[in-house]
Design a protein around this motif. Structure first.
Motif, PDB file in Angstrom:
ATOM      1  N   PHE A 357     -47.346  53.917 -61.430  1.00 37.88           N
ATOM      2  CA  PHE A 357     -47.409  53.684 -59.817  1.00 37.88           C
ATOM      3  C   PHE A 357     -48.520  54.402 -59.330  1.00 37.88           C
ATOM      4  O   PHE A 357     -49.352  53.784 -58.215  1.00 37.88           O
ATOM      5  N   ALA A 358     -48.762  55.506 -59.568  1.00 37.61           N
ATOM      6  CA  ALA A 358     -49.989  56.342 -58.713  1.00 37.61           C
ATOM      7  C   ALA A 358     -51.262  55.740 -58.842  1.00 37.61           C
ATOM      8  O   ALA A 358     -52.245  55.677 -58.197  1.00 37.61           O
ATOM      9  N   ALA A 359     -51.416  55.356 -60.475  1.00 33.77           N
ATOM     10  CA  ALA A 359     -52.714  54.740 -60.521  1.00 33.77           C
ATOM     11  C   ALA A 359     -52.947  53.505 -59.763  1.00 33.77           C
ATOM     12  O   ALA A 359     -53.923  53.255 -59.272  1.00 33.77           O
ATOM     13  N   TYR A 360     -52.016  52.763 -59.825  1.00 25.62           N
ATOM     14  CA  TYR A 360     -52.112  51.217 -59.301  1.00 25.62           C
ATOM     15  C   TYR A 360     -52.127  51.400 -57.686  1.00 25.62           C
ATOM     16  O   TYR A 360     -53.016  50.694 -57.325  1.00 25.62           O
ATOM     17  N   SER A 361     -51.305  52.106 -57.228  1.00 23.48           N
ATOM     18  CA  SER A 361     -51.463  52.265 -55.726  1.00 23.48           C
ATOM     19  C   SER A 361     -52.993  52.896 -55.290  1.00 23.48           C
ATOM     20  O   SER A 361     -53.487  52.346 -54.285  1.00 23.48           O
ATOM     21  N   LYS A 362     -53.350  53.736 -56.019  1.00 23.42           N
ATOM     22  CA  LYS A 362     -54.661  54.321 -55.826  1.00 23.42           C
ATOM     23  C   LYS A 362     -55.848  53.261 -55.831  1.00 23.42           C
ATOM     24  O   LYS A 362     -56.376  53.189 -54.841  1.00 23.42           O
ATOM     25  N   THR A 363     -55.875  52.527 -56.782  1.00 26.09           N
ATOM     26  CA  THR A 363     -56.731  51.641 -57.052  1.00 26.09           C
ATOM     27  C   THR A 363     -56.757  50.433 -56.066  1.00 26.09           C
ATOM     28  O   THR A 363     -57.770  49.924 -55.222  1.00 26.09           O
TER      29      THR A 363
END
Length: 549
Positions: A357-363
């Protein structure tokens, strides 16, 4: 929730008057970046009209699951009317190509096959009679729109169907029949055929070409030659495009927009043409959508533009804006695409929730701001899906539906339809008929479906889930996070908890829901009030989906 209540404090204009509260209701917007997209093979979903099952004679013996099985457009409409998609929280349906398929069969080394899947085009201007009629498609779009569901068709521009004894090869001015692609450089994905006996459209050509004689003969036999030629004349006069193969096909595909009001295209085999083709296709589609809206103002759902989803096979979110051919990188988002299918997700789905979740949201909030990706756990041509044995159906649903980006539910993900069918070869095993009977008789199937329905409806009601900013609230002992989405005057906030203990759970909701706010857990159905920045939910469930009541 269908509507979000925004409370505005209006200052008094008259001395001595106390401030008043005025409630303004803002409709929840549809946001493509957070859509819940259902992908189905028309022939494999539901048979709504058995009378068209054998309307074209395709009766040679085939490999297992390699012939038509009766699914059709009316069958999809039937499920729309029954509320199947609404119950799943689906707000867009992607269907495999509706265009007329080759009449003959071919053996690709896996047994005789017919074009049940829709990717072997014979005539872009006709709907395959086995799928239904133009009236059927018109009805489907209207019934879907009435329920707030968008329709995405599948576009194939770079190849025709295979050559058979019933389906002659298109002229040399239109197609190449070799060499077969070697896939080792950018150019060796383009000036070649994907596989043997799959004629490749010369999409690089800007030379005027005549219509294929076989197509002319077919149109005359069907009594529509004059109309088709007149429409082509008008299109080329209006656009000033040369009468090159790609532009004929673009015109034919744009007709499904102006004639039926479809909302988007998923584009097949994107990396097998030069990227300028897609920039042109995007313009043709968006112009056609503007024309449709102008001519049909009462049928317009909202002010969203036409949606273009690209299948750049192998692209993943980790590549951010680029697909790397090895000798060249291409930004397909810069050439007309709003979204690309994310082939990374099926692998990323094995990771812990927060890591995904964190990685996808950031990108998505930085490098891919303004565009998006479509995540999937299984698909029609991916032999290495997440959870092929359907042993993690609940986990698959949770991760798919709660990960930032568009969620692509492949038909049967929500019912744990088997992806391992005895006797099949190749991708046929991924394409069995929808397991409707299991919903009626199998308790586990019902439970999986209910799981997808609860999270899917929450996702549909809250753009924040797929398009919002993700923020972890607590890692332990309770894993919780928030999602926040803002568009104009509209703001959507939710709090979600996963892998929680059964029984009473105290959830922190700092800065998301203020004290005194009434909230609802869409997973358990329990409502309560925020006190001291916390919410207490007593449920025998390990998930909470908190929304403002």
């Amino acid at each position: 929730m269908k509507k979000i209540l925004l409370t505005l404090l209006l200052s008094s204009m008259i001395l001595g008057c106390s401030p008043k509260k005025e409630t303004v209701q803002i409709e929840t917007p549809f946001v493509w970046e957070g859509a819940n997209l259902y992908f189905l093979l028309i022939d494999r979903f539901n048979n709504g009209n058995p009378e068209n099952d054998s309307i074209i004679r395709r009766d040679k013996e085939t490999g297992v699951l390699r012939n038509f099985m009766g699914g059709d457009i009316k069958g999809i409409t039937q499920k729309i009317e029954e509320g199947y998609f609404t119950d799943l929280g689906i707000n867009a349906i992607w269907m495999t190509p509706v265009v007329e398929q080759i009449h003959g069969s071919v053996d690709e080394g896996t047994g005789n096959s017919y074009g049940f899947h829709g990717y072997w085009t014979k005539d872009w201007t006709s709907i395959d009679p086995s799928y239904g009629t133009k009236e059927d498609l018109k009805e489907l779009v209207e019934k879907a729109h009435a329920k707030g569901i968008r329709i995405v068709l599948d576009a194939v521009i770079n190849h025709t169907g295979p050559v058979t004894e019933l389906d002659p090869v298109w002229p040399e001015s239109w197609v190449r029949t070799g060499p077969k692609c070697s896939y080792d450089t950018y150019q060796n994905f383009i000036d070649c055929t994907l596989v043997e006996n799959l004629p490749d459209i010369k999409t690089e050509s800007n030379e005027d070409v005549e219509l294929p004689s076989a197509l002319i003969e077919k149109w005359k036999k069907e009594g529509r030659y004059d109309q088709e030629v007149a429409e082509l004349y008008a299109f080329f006069k209006r656009t000033s495009y040369p009468r090159a193969p790609k532009y004929y096909i673009m015109k034919w595909l744009a007709d499904y927009i102006t004639d039926f009001g479809i909302d988007g295209y998923r584009v097949d085999t994107v990396k097998h043409t030069t990227e300028d083709v897609w920039a042109d296709f995007s313009k043709v589609c968006k112009d056609a959508f503007v024309l449709y809206k102008k001519d049909n103002p009462t049928k317009v759902l909202d002010d969203n533009d036409f949606f273009l989803l690209g299948e750049v096979y192998g692209y993943g979110i980790n590549g951010k804006r680029n697909y790397d051919f090895g000798d060249k990188k291409v930004d397909y988002f810069a050439h007309g695409f709003d979204n690309l299918i994310n082939f990374d997700f099926k692998g990323d789905a094995h990771k812990p929730y927060e890591e995904i979740f964190a990685a996808y949201s950031k990108t998505l909030q930085t490098d891919l701001k303004g565009v998006s990706i479509t995540n999937y756990v299984s698909s029609h041509d991916d032999g290495w899906p997440f959870d092929k044995k359907r042993e993690k159906a609940f986990d698959a649903g949770t991760k798919l539906l709660l990960t930032p980006g568009i969620s692509q539910v492949y038909y049967g993900d929500e019912t744990a339809r088997s992806l391992e069918i005895e006797g099949t070869e190749g991708d046929a095993t991924l394409r069995s008929f929808m397991n409707w009977e299991d919903i009626k008789t199998n308790a586990n199937t019902k439970n999986v479906l209910t799981h997808f329905q609860k999270i899917g409806q929450f996702r549909k009601n809250h753009p924040a889930v797929g398009a919002g900013i993700h923020k972890e609230i607590s890692k332990a002992p309770l894993y919780t996070f928030s999602r926040t989405f803002t568009k104009g005057d509209y703001t959507d906030k939710v709090v979600i908890g996963l892998e929680l203990p059964f029984g009473k759970k105290e959830i922190n909701v700092p800065s998301i829901f203020g004290d005194g706010t009434e909230v609802h857990d869409a997973f358990s159905g329990i409502s309560t009030t925020v006190k001291d920045g916390k919410v207490v939910i007593d449920s025998q469930m390990g998930i909470i989906l908190l929304e403002r009541k």
